[in-house]
Design a protein around this motif. Structure first.
Motif, PDB file in Angstrom:
ATOM      1  N   ASP A 105      17.284  -1.611   2.984  1.00  0.00           N
ATOM      2  CA  ASP A 105      16.031  -1.043   2.484  1.00  0.00           C
ATOM      3  C   ASP A 105      14.967  -1.121   3.569  1.00  0.00           C
ATOM      4  O   ASP A 105      14.776  -2.175   4.191  1.00  0.00           O
ATOM      5  N   VAL A 106      14.249  -0.026   3.757  1.00  0.00           N
ATOM      6  CA  VAL A 106      13.259   0.092   4.822  1.00  0.00           C
ATOM      7  C   VAL A 106      11.869   0.257   4.206  1.00  0.00           C
ATOM      8  O   VAL A 106      11.670   1.102   3.334  1.00  0.00           O
ATOM      9  N   TRP A 107      10.937  -0.540   4.692  1.00  0.00           N
ATOM     10  CA  TRP A 107       9.563  -0.508   4.183  1.00  0.00           C
ATOM     11  C   TRP A 107       8.597  -0.214   5.316  1.00  0.00           C
ATOM     12  O   TRP A 107       8.662  -0.835   6.368  1.00  0.00           O
ATOM     13  N   ILE A 108       7.701   0.740   5.078  1.00  0.00           N
ATOM     14  CA  ILE A 108       6.589   0.986   6.001  1.00  0.00           C
ATOM     15  C   ILE A 108       5.496  -0.038   5.675  1.00  0.00           C
ATOM     16  O   ILE A 108       5.009  -0.104   4.541  1.00  0.00           O
ATOM     17  N   CYS A 109       5.116  -0.823   6.653  1.00  0.00           N
ATOM     18  CA  CYS A 109       4.078  -1.847   6.479  1.00  0.00           C
ATOM     19  C   CYS A 109       2.858  -1.410   7.284  1.00  0.00           C
ATOM     20  O   CYS A 109       2.938  -1.298   8.513  1.00  0.00           O
ATOM     21  N   SER A 110       1.752  -1.157   6.614  1.00  0.00           N
ATOM     22  CA  SER A 110       0.613  -0.588   7.323  1.00  0.00           C
ATOM     23  C   SER A 110      -0.694  -1.196   6.843  1.00  0.00           C
ATOM     24  O   SER A 110      -0.742  -1.906   5.832  1.00  0.00           O
ATOM     25  N   GLY A 111      -1.756  -0.901   7.591  1.00  0.00           N
ATOM     26  CA  GLY A 111      -3.065  -1.417   7.251  1.00  0.00           C
ATOM     27  C   GLY A 111      -3.796  -1.914   8.476  1.00  0.00           C
ATOM     28  O   GLY A 111      -3.585  -1.430   9.585  1.00  0.00           O
ATOM     29  N   GLN A 112      -4.652  -2.929   8.272  1.00  0.00           N
ATOM     30  CA  GLN A 112      -5.399  -3.460   9.396  1.00  0.00           C
ATOM     31  C   GLN A 112      -4.964  -4.880   9.700  1.00  0.00           C
ATOM     32  O   GLN A 112      -3.797  -5.216   9.512  1.00  0.00           O
ATOM     33  N   SER A 113      -5.844  -5.723  10.184  1.00  0.00           N
ATOM     34  CA  SER A 113      -5.420  -6.958  10.852  1.00  0.00           C
ATOM     35  C   SER A 113      -4.634  -7.933   9.991  1.00  0.00           C
ATOM     36  O   SER A 113      -3.785  -8.662  10.502  1.00  0.00           O
ATOM     37  N   ASN A 114      -4.885  -7.985   8.694  1.00  0.00           N
ATOM     38  CA  ASN A 114      -4.118  -8.928   7.879  1.00  0.00           C
ATOM     39  C   ASN A 114      -2.661  -8.509   7.715  1.00  0.00           C
ATOM     40  O   ASN A 114      -1.821  -9.334   7.377  1.00  0.00           O
ATOM     41  N   MET A 115      -2.369  -7.240   7.963  1.00  0.00           N
ATOM     42  CA  MET A 115      -0.972  -6.827   8.049  1.00  0.00           C
ATOM     43  C   MET A 115      -0.437  -7.046   9.457  1.00  0.00           C
ATOM     44  O   MET A 115       0.747  -7.313   9.658  1.00  0.00           O
ATOM     45  N   VAL A 116      -1.313  -6.952  10.439  1.00  0.00           N
ATOM     46  CA  VAL A 116      -0.911  -7.219  11.818  1.00  0.00           C
ATOM     47  C   VAL A 116      -0.564  -8.684  12.016  1.00  0.00           C
ATOM     48  O   VAL A 116       0.419  -9.013  12.683  1.00  0.00           O
ATOM     49  N   HIS A 117      -1.365  -9.576  11.464  1.00  0.00           N
ATOM     50  CA  HIS A 117      -1.321 -11.001  11.813  1.00  0.00           C
ATOM     51  C   HIS A 117       0.101 -11.552  11.841  1.00  0.00           C
ATOM     52  O   HIS A 117       0.809 -11.550  10.835  1.00  0.00           O
ATOM     53  N   GLN A 118       0.448 -12.040  13.025  1.00  0.00           N
ATOM     54  CA  GLN A 118       1.819 -12.471  13.273  1.00  0.00           C
ATOM     55  C   GLN A 118       2.042 -13.927  12.854  1.00  0.00           C
ATOM     56  O   GLN A 118       1.106 -14.708  12.728  1.00  0.00           O
ATOM     57  N   LEU A 193      11.605  -3.596   8.387  1.00  0.00           N
ATOM     58  CA  LEU A 193      10.150  -3.552   8.296  1.00  0.00           C
ATOM     59  C   LEU A 193       9.619  -2.738   9.470  1.00  0.00           C
ATOM     60  O   LEU A 193       9.744  -3.150  10.622  1.00  0.00           O
ATOM     61  N   ILE A 194       9.034  -1.581   9.190  1.00  0.00           N
ATOM     62  CA  ILE A 194       8.395  -0.779  10.238  1.00  0.00           C
ATOM     63  C   ILE A 194       6.901  -1.044  10.146  1.00  0.00           C
ATOM     64  O   ILE A 194       6.239  -0.581   9.221  1.00  0.00           O
ATOM     65  N   ASN A 195       6.393  -1.817  11.087  1.00  0.00           N
ATOM     66  CA  ASN A 195       4.999  -2.240  11.009  1.00  0.00           C
ATOM     67  C   ASN A 195       4.132  -1.316  11.854  1.00  0.00           C
ATOM     68  O   ASN A 195       4.149  -1.364  13.078  1.00  0.00           O
ATOM     69  N   SER A 196       3.368  -0.482  11.163  1.00  0.00           N
ATOM     70  CA  SER A 196       2.449   0.443  11.813  1.00  0.00           C
ATOM     71  C   SER A 196       1.050   0.094  11.341  1.00  0.00           C
ATOM     72  O   SER A 196       0.569   0.615  10.335  1.00  0.00           O
ATOM     73  N   SER A 197       0.391  -0.815  12.037  1.00  0.00           N
ATOM     74  CA  SER A 197      -0.911  -1.314  11.603  1.00  0.00           C
ATOM     75  C   SER A 197      -1.792  -1.589  12.818  1.00  0.00           C
ATOM     76  O   SER A 197      -1.293  -1.770  13.935  1.00  0.00           O
ATOM     77  N   TRP A 198      -3.112  -1.658  12.558  1.00  0.00           N
ATOM     78  CA  TRP A 198      -4.068  -1.831  13.662  1.00  0.00           C
ATOM     79  C   TRP A 198      -5.311  -2.507  13.086  1.00  0.00           C
ATOM     80  O   TRP A 198      -5.936  -2.012  12.164  1.00  0.00           O
ATOM     81  N   GLY A 199      -5.691  -3.628  13.679  1.00  0.00           N
ATOM     82  CA  GLY A 199      -6.821  -4.401  13.182  1.00  0.00           C
ATOM     83  C   GLY A 199      -8.130  -3.629  13.196  1.00  0.00           C
ATOM     84  O   GLY A 199      -8.424  -2.870  14.122  1.00  0.00           O
ATOM     85  N   GLY A 200      -8.921  -3.837  12.134  1.00  0.00           N
ATOM     86  CA  GLY A 200     -10.263  -3.286  12.080  1.00  0.00           C
ATOM     87  C   GLY A 200     -10.366  -1.809  11.774  1.00  0.00           C
ATOM     88  O   GLY A 200     -11.453  -1.229  11.869  1.00  0.00           O
ATOM     89  N   THR A 201      -9.271  -1.171  11.384  1.00  0.00           N
ATOM     90  CA  THR A 201      -9.284   0.278  11.214  1.00  0.00           C
ATOM     91  C   THR A 201      -9.505   0.688   9.757  1.00  0.00           C
ATOM     92  O   THR A 201      -9.016   0.038   8.843  1.00  0.00           O
TER      93      THR A 201
END
Length: 644
Positions: A105-118, A193-201
């Motif tokens: 199963d593949v999930w697009i994970c997106s959003g801003q920094s709280n999704m980025v935070h490693q 998990l395909i993480n397409s996110s960028w802080g502050g956006t």
């Protein structure tokens, strides 16, 4: 005429990157270690010379295609069950062999920094989870940050599929990893998990041009950003009114970090704390902090780390003249490993160079400030010495690009970081975003449903689960009922719940008053996983959320509130009476209510409000104690009945 026509065709092919000898090329997502979506047809695509014959071999089956005139090719594989690992061989002018492919199963994970935070940024809280992570069936693909304001792109600039193993796990999004881990533990199906996110956006940066047609103000910005004259204008260098030689940091030129430097005219200041609160008025610039720390011999035998909380905005830390760490922006917690040989027994010089660009500068309160070595700890809070190294003078800028950030422009991230993914088969979406849009909750209440519909249409998954996180508590606590922009924004987020196959992970209890990036990422990821179990995996027995407001009945002097999703029943996390309920009469002047649980209902009263009409729960930027839960331990969602 024939020669001219042939020359035009050749020129077009050269400009588009395709020649008669172009090698077969794949998008970055189609690579070693990828996870392909199970139980649905699978697209494999790429580019090659026009008219080239290609063969794709996968799972003991062979598929053939011919590249179109524009150099694009696509092969559609039949739906497959979860499994692997598999290999894939693609033959054309050249041969490509891909290995270690899983079906899951593949999930697009997106959003801003709280999704980025490693995971790395939360390595203290989740040290055990990092150390024990060893699940190659969970894979993570970071989409490289890039922007395009002109048109949707065909590929992302970079990214690799990585396994959830100790060597890689620190790079995983913490929320996404804990989501995937919870699902794998229950279903034992590979997770991509395909993480397409960028802080502050903002959300509009992640939306397509088509989805913004009903938002004229944003659509006008899209059209403006396609104007070559405007783009050239914003590239102009801001006017510099201070001359051609900007002021220099005196601390760097005089090497204030050097133990050989003799300090003169330094002043006392408390750490943690902001310098504007300690006698320094409205200073943007560079302030140096120094303090001598006595370290016993016993602390030199173990690996040492220094925790310097959070610093606004940027810092460089030196110990005994050696740089041990630096962070360029305000959000990450400062946790620096001290190289061997830097510390010595007795007095050690700690120096921190702090740069602040706007607002209050300094050390954020209520964070750890410590030197740690083995089982020993030295507190670094208390009084330090400070001296100003550089004062920034406000500058007048040209009318060009002051404050312009491409990643914040409507469609700029959709075009570059979502559109290239559209051919890839997915299970659904995870969305953790909103901090950048809190100033316009009414607009957001319309934007998020529009984006959900658009992404589903673009990915050709009209019923794809869309799971999102409601913003946690943040900023100062208010001990009286009050208005709240963040509460209004949470309400705007919840406005998407009537959209079919959506779910919201409530995080009101998982915030930190002084950190927009709270540490509690595991709780958020696991709550998203519960939402997935019910929405995506159709497990109707699971209690997927905490109590959700259903209705309120007024009975003379009291209000009775009824909830959905009560699970095994209503409760409070601390065993006390429910807190954060406020009621008001016709005047809408809210006061705290006495709240009592009766079965699956809450009874609210206050003698000051003999005829209550309205109720609010956890209506604040950062509620003091939102303690209402169901017996499964999930928090109740904030709400109000006095909607405008």
């Amino acid at each position: 005429m024939i020669k001219i026509k042939s020359l035009c065709i050749l020129t077009m092919l050269l400009l588009t990157g395709y020649t008669s000898h172009s090698e077969v090329r794949l998008p970055k997502l189609i690579s070693n270690g990828m996870v392909l979506q199970r139980d649905t047809k699978i697209k494999i695509w790429g580019w090659a010379s026009p008219g080239e014959r290609l063969t794709v071999k996968f799972n003991n089956k062979t598929f053939k295609t011919i590249t179109a005139s524009d150099g694009k090719w696509t092969v559609t594989l039949p739906a497959m069950k979860a499994g692997g690992p598999f290999t894939m061989k693609i033959d054309g002018t050249n041969q490509i062999l891909l290995s270690d492919i899983l079906i899951g199963d593949v999930w697009i994970c997106s959003g801003q920094s709280n999704m980025v935070h490693q995971m790395e940024l939360h390595s203290v809280r989740y040290a055990k989870e990092i150390a024990s992570s060893n699940n190659p069936a969970i894979r993570h693909f970071w989409v490289t940050n890039t922007t395009n304001m002109l048109a949707p792109q065909q590929d992302v600039p970079g990214g690799l599929w990585k396994k959830a193993e100790p060597a890689n796990i620190r790079e995983f999004s913490a929320v996404a990893y804990f989501f995937a881990d919870a699902l794998y533990q229950k279903y034992h199906v590979p997770i991509g998990l395909i993480n397409s996110s960028w802080g502050g956006t903002p959300i509009e940066a992640w939306m397509s041009d088509e989805s913004l047609k009903t938002f004229p103000d944003l659509e006008n910005i899209v059209m403006r950003n396609r104007d070559t004259a405007f783009l050239n204008q914003i590239k102009k260098t801001p006017a510099n009114t201070t001359g051609s030689h900007p002021p220099q940091d005196q601390g760097l030129s005089e090497k204030w970090f050097d133990p050989a430097y003799t300090p003169k005219e330094w002043r006392r200041i408390a750490v943690p704390g902001y310098w504007e609160d300690q006698g320094i008025h409205n200073l943007d610039g560079v302030v140096w902090y120094r303090r001598e720390i006595n370290i016993p011999q016993s602390m030199l035998t173990a690996q040492a780390k220094v925790f310097m909380g959070r610093i606004v905005d940027a810092d460089v830390m030196y110990i005994n003249g050696k740089q041990v760490g630096t962070t360029s922006y305000l959000y990450p917690q400062r946790r620096y490993t001290i190289p061997g040989g830097v510390l010595k027994p007795g007095k050690n010089l700690f120096v921190v160079r702090v740069t602040n660009n706007t607002g209050k500068g300094g050390f954020v309160p209520d964070k750890p400030y410590q030197l740690i070595a083995g089982a020993d700890t030295i507190e670094l809070t208390g009084y330090w010495q400070y001296k100003v190294g550089l004062v920034k003078v406000p500058q007048r800028t040209s009318t060009g690009g002051g404050g312009f950030a491409a990643q914040n422009q409507p469609t700029a991230l959709y075009n570059s970081m979502i559109a290239p993914l559209l051919n890839y088969g997915i299970k659904g979406f995870l969305w953790y975003q909103g901090e950048a849009n809190t100033g316009k909750p009414a607009q957001y209440a319309k934007l998020q449903p529009a984006m959900i519909a658009d992404w589903r249409q673009k990915f050709q998954k009209p019923d794809a689960p869309f799971l999102f996180v409601q913003l946690p508590g943040f900023m100062d606590m208010n001990y009286l009922p009050s208005e709240s922009q963040w509460a209004a924004f949470r309400e705007a987020q919840a406005a998407s719940l009537p959209v079919p196959n959506t779910a919201m992970a409530v995080a009101i209890d998982a915030g930190e008053w002084n950190d927009i990036h709270p540490d509690a990422k595991k709780e958020v990821g696991q709550r998203l996983a519960l939402a997935a179990e019910k929405t995506a995996y159709h497990d109707n027995k699971v209690v997927a959320s905490g109590p959700v407001f259903q209705s309120a009945a007024i009975d003379d002097h009291k209000i009775t509130v009824v909830f959905n999703s009560v699970g095994s029943g209503l409760a409070t996390k601390d065993g006390e009476e429910p807190q954060e309920f406020a009621i008001a009469g016709a005047d809408k002047v809210f006061v705290w209510a006495k709240a009592k649980i009766e079965g699956n209902k809450i009874i609210l009263t206050n003698d000051e409000v003999p005829h209550p009409m309205y109720v609010r729960y956890a209506w604040a930027d950062d509620p003091v104690n939102p303690n209402l839960i169901n017996k499964e331990g999930l928090p109740a969602a904030p709400f109000r009945t006095d909607k405008p």
